[in-house]
Design a protein around this motif. Structure first.
Motif, short mmCIF file in Angstrom:
data_model
loop_
_atom_site.label_atom_id
_atom_site.label_comp_id
_atom_site.label_asym_id
_atom_site.label_seq_id
_atom_site.Cartn_x
_atom_site.Cartn_y
_atom_site.Cartn_z
N ILE A 187 10.72 59.21 -31.94
CA ILE A 187 9.76 58.11 -32.09
C ILE A 187 10.93 56.92 -31.44
O ILE A 187 12.13 56.99 -31.57
N THR A 188 10.30 56.07 -30.67
CA THR A 188 11.23 54.83 -30.36
C THR A 188 10.86 53.76 -31.08
O THR A 188 9.45 53.28 -31.31
N TYR A 189 11.59 52.82 -31.49
CA TYR A 189 11.63 51.76 -32.32
C TYR A 189 10.63 50.61 -31.54
O TYR A 189 10.73 50.72 -30.50
N SER A 190 9.84 50.09 -32.44
CA SER A 190 8.88 49.27 -31.83
C SER A 190 9.67 47.69 -31.57
O SER A 190 10.72 47.65 -32.23
N VAL A 249 25.58 48.53 -37.72
CA VAL A 249 24.47 49.24 -37.25
C VAL A 249 25.15 50.33 -36.29
O VAL A 249 25.70 49.88 -35.27
N MET A 250 25.13 51.49 -36.43
CA MET A 250 25.48 52.59 -35.50
C MET A 250 24.17 53.12 -34.60
O MET A 250 23.60 53.68 -35.06
N TRP A 251 24.28 52.43 -33.32
CA TRP A 251 23.01 52.52 -32.39
C TRP A 251 23.44 53.46 -31.29
O TRP A 251 23.90 53.31 -30.47
N ASP A 252 23.16 54.73 -31.83
CA ASP A 252 23.13 55.87 -30.87
C ASP A 252 22.02 55.98 -29.94
O ASP A 252 20.91 56.58 -30.34
N ASN A 253 22.17 55.36 -28.80
CA ASN A 253 20.95 55.37 -27.83
C ASN A 253 21.44 56.56 -26.79
O ASN A 253 21.11 56.60 -25.56
N ALA A 254 21.26 57.80 -27.28
CA ALA A 254 21.89 59.08 -26.70
C ALA A 254 20.56 59.42 -25.68
O ALA A 254 20.87 60.05 -24.72
N TYR A 255 19.27 59.15 -25.87
CA TYR A 255 18.32 59.52 -25.04
C TYR A 255 17.40 58.40 -24.34
O TYR A 255 16.28 58.47 -23.97
N CYS A 256 18.18 57.30 -24.02
CA CYS A 256 17.54 56.25 -23.44
C CYS A 256 16.99 56.34 -21.67
O CYS A 256 16.42 55.79 -21.30
N LEU A 257 17.78 57.49 -21.21
CA LEU A 257 17.15 57.97 -19.83
C LEU A 257 16.58 59.27 -19.78
O LEU A 257 16.09 59.59 -18.78
N HIS A 258 16.22 59.53 -21.08
CA HIS A 258 15.55 61.00 -21.14
C HIS A 258 13.97 60.90 -21.50
O HIS A 258 13.61 61.71 -22.28
N HIS A 259 13.39 60.60 -20.32
CA HIS A 259 12.08 60.46 -20.34
C HIS A 259 11.35 61.87 -19.89
O HIS A 259 11.94 62.51 -19.01
N GLU A 316 7.83 62.35 -19.79
CA GLU A 316 6.58 62.04 -19.32
C GLU A 316 7.00 60.65 -18.25
O GLU A 316 7.78 59.75 -18.57
N ASP A 317 6.17 60.44 -17.41
CA ASP A 317 6.58 59.58 -16.08
C ASP A 317 6.31 58.12 -16.98
O ASP A 317 7.15 57.32 -16.70
N ALA A 318 5.34 57.86 -17.61
CA ALA A 318 5.20 56.77 -18.41
C ALA A 318 5.80 56.83 -19.74
O ALA A 318 5.18 56.94 -20.75
N GLY A 319 7.25 56.77 -19.82
CA GLY A 319 8.02 56.85 -20.91
C GLY A 319 8.19 55.53 -21.89
O GLY A 319 7.25 54.83 -21.53
N ASP A 320 8.68 55.73 -23.08
CA ASP A 320 8.60 54.41 -23.78
C ASP A 320 9.63 53.63 -23.22
O ASP A 320 10.35 53.83 -22.34
N THR A 321 9.28 52.50 -23.87
CA THR A 321 10.41 51.36 -23.56
C THR A 321 11.02 50.86 -24.82
O THR A 321 10.45 50.78 -25.92
N LEU A 322 12.24 50.56 -24.82
CA LEU A 322 13.01 49.80 -26.24
C LEU A 322 13.37 48.52 -25.81
O LEU A 322 14.14 48.27 -24.96
N LEU A 323 13.06 47.61 -26.71
CA LEU A 323 13.47 46.23 -26.64
C LEU A 323 15.16 46.30 -26.85
O LEU A 323 15.75 47.12 -27.66
N ASP A 324 16.00 45.65 -25.95
CA ASP A 324 17.56 45.44 -25.96
C ASP A 324 17.88 44.94 -27.40
O ASP A 324 17.26 43.61 -27.72
N LEU A 325 18.78 45.51 -28.11
CA LEU A 325 19.11 45.10 -29.42
C LEU A 325 20.19 43.74 -29.19
O LEU A 325 19.93 42.83 -30.00
N TYR A 326 21.13 44.08 -28.35
CA TYR A 326 22.10 42.89 -28.33
C TYR A 326 21.76 41.37 -28.07
O TYR A 326 22.08 40.72 -28.79
N PRO A 327 20.63 41.28 -27.20
CA PRO A 327 20.18 39.89 -26.93
C PRO A 327 19.68 39.29 -28.36
O PRO A 327 19.72 38.21 -28.74
#
Length: 430
Positions: free
Chosen positions: A197-200, A219-229, A231-242
């Motif tokens: 699941i990708t956080y909304s 918050v321990m933000w383990d973004n281990a799979y941020c590049l592991h799509h 499907e071509d149309a993979g999920d997107t994740l809103l940037d947390l830091y901003p």
């Protein structure tokens, strides 16, 4: 044989017995094959590892061993990583390079060290957690067993929080953080382990806006799979830091990632990113902890991948290998278990796992049957703190290591074992 699409809970005793007899016969046929298949961890297969072999030979005497700042990478020094490595991970994590520390091969090691720092000496001037009485940590479930093990190692009490289709149950989280003993929360925000699941956007914003009672909440933000799509149309994740900055909470989260499943799990590069205050705090520890991580390995990775576009192109090759493996898993689940009430699952667009929720009380029995037939999987309960799944329901399928053909066999057997466990459960309750 009873219709495979009939719900087990609606079958009569005679129908269940007929179904179970046929399933056991099929199981014995697979067991007789003497299988030895490993789906226990999210390990890349040999074909994935082969993609990165040139990383090992991409620096030599011709190009030199000098970093962009003129530093000889063969020597001591540079605590926070080579400038070009910091820039590469800054692009991956969408952070300023000054707020990145590049470490060794393991992001889990960096997470352990951060929790050890919080527990032993404190964070950003706050008292050590070890001096503050009972300490608690929020654990979205199902989740990553190694995360849970890190905090459990220090005697920190683990508090399960249910995952939803949008991420952790934020109503529960916002209530629990009113307790000053709650010092943090584990998160795998993109293609979560194991649900995929990708956080909304709404969940990310609620996390960023939290006002925990504990001043040293992280918050321990383990973004281990941020590049592991996959499907071509993979999920997107809103940037947390901003979002953290907008809410005056920039110190509340620490982000981690690595190339463990991009290049080599045992010889990749890991990084963390956080606010200037958090980074300065970690650097003070590093001056005592190390004289510098493996800078030649950092240089190898930067020289090979060059930039974020280079990594993305590389990950498309990974996706081409992973796509048929995920398809083998979801195809078997759909063919054999859809409509039976035996299991429910999420069909992820990336990451490394497929999470299956069986009928309550059936996960351990399914694993037992699989093990006896030669298929090794993550233990039932592993995705919950202390290995205790109260429903005995969740199982994590890791499709990356076997070949597609091996996976097809393993999944046929998985579906047989799951149905046997559920038929036995229904008969016991009938």
């Amino acid at each position: 044989m009873t219709n495979a699409k009939m719900r087990f809970a609606e079958m009569s005793r005679a129908q269940l017995e007929e179904k179970l007899s046929a399933l056991r016969a099929a199981y014995e046929e697979y067991k007789a094959q003497g299988l030895t298949l490993d789906m226990s961890r999210g390990k890349p297969g040999a074909d994935q590892l082969d993609l990165s072999m040139d990383v090992l030979t991409c620096i030599d005497g011709r190009e030199g061993y000098t970093a962009a700042n003129g530093f000889d990478t063969r020597n001591y020094g540079i605590l926070d990583g080579l400038p070009e490595a910091k820039s590469l991970f800054a692009d991956i994590l969408h952070m300023d390079a000054a707020n990145v520390i590049v470490g060794g091969n393991s992001s889990l090691n960096m997470m352990f060290d951060y929790i050890a720092q919080a527990y032993g000496t404190g964070l950003c001037g706050n008292a050590p957690w070890s001096t503050q009485g009972e300490v608690k940590f929020l654990c979205p479930v199902p989740g990553y067993d190694r995360h849970f093990a890190v905090t459990a190692h220090f005697g920190i009490k683990l508090i399960p929080v249910a995952m939803t289709a949008e991420g952790p149950d934020m109503d529960a989280v916002e209530e629990l953080i009113k307790d000053a003993a709650v010092k943090g929360m584990w998160c795998v925000p993109m293609y979560s382990n194991p649900d995929g699941i990708t956080y909304s956007d709404a969940t990310v914003r609620r996390i960023a806006a939290m006002k925990p009672a504990a001043k040293d909440f992280r918050v321990m933000w383990d973004n281990a799979y941020c590049l592991h799509h996959v499907e071509d149309a993979g999920d997107t994740l809103l940037d947390l830091y901003p979002e953290l900055v907008k809410n005056g909470n920039e110190d509340m989260a620490v982000m981690f990632t690595s190339t463990s499943k991009i290049s080599f799990p045992g010889a990749g590069v890991a990084a963390m990113a956080a606010s200037p205050a958090n980074i300065a705090d970690v650097k003070r520890r590093l001056t005592v902890q190390t004289i510098g991580y493996d800078k030649m390995n950092m240089l190898r990775h930067v020289r090979y991948f060059k930039d974020l576009d280079g990594i993305k192109a590389h990950m498309k090759r990974h996706a081409a290998i992973m796509r048929p493996k995920f398809a083998a898993v979801t195809d078997a689940l759909e063919r054999h278990l859809s409509g039976t009430g035996v299991a429910a699952w999420h069909d992820p667009k990336g990451g490394y796992f497929v999470s299956v929720n069986l009928m309550a009380g059936c996960a351990k029995r399914t694993i037992e049957l699989l093990a006896a037939a030669g298929v090794n999987m993550t233990p039932a309960g592993a995705t919950y703190p202390y290995g205790n799944d109260p429903k005995d329901s969740n199982l994590r399928i890791a499709p990356s290591y076997p070949t597609v053909e091996e996976l097809k066999v393993a999944m046929e057997l998985f579906c047989i074992c799951a149905q046997i466990a559920c038929a036995e459960k229904c008969l016991a309750n009938n």
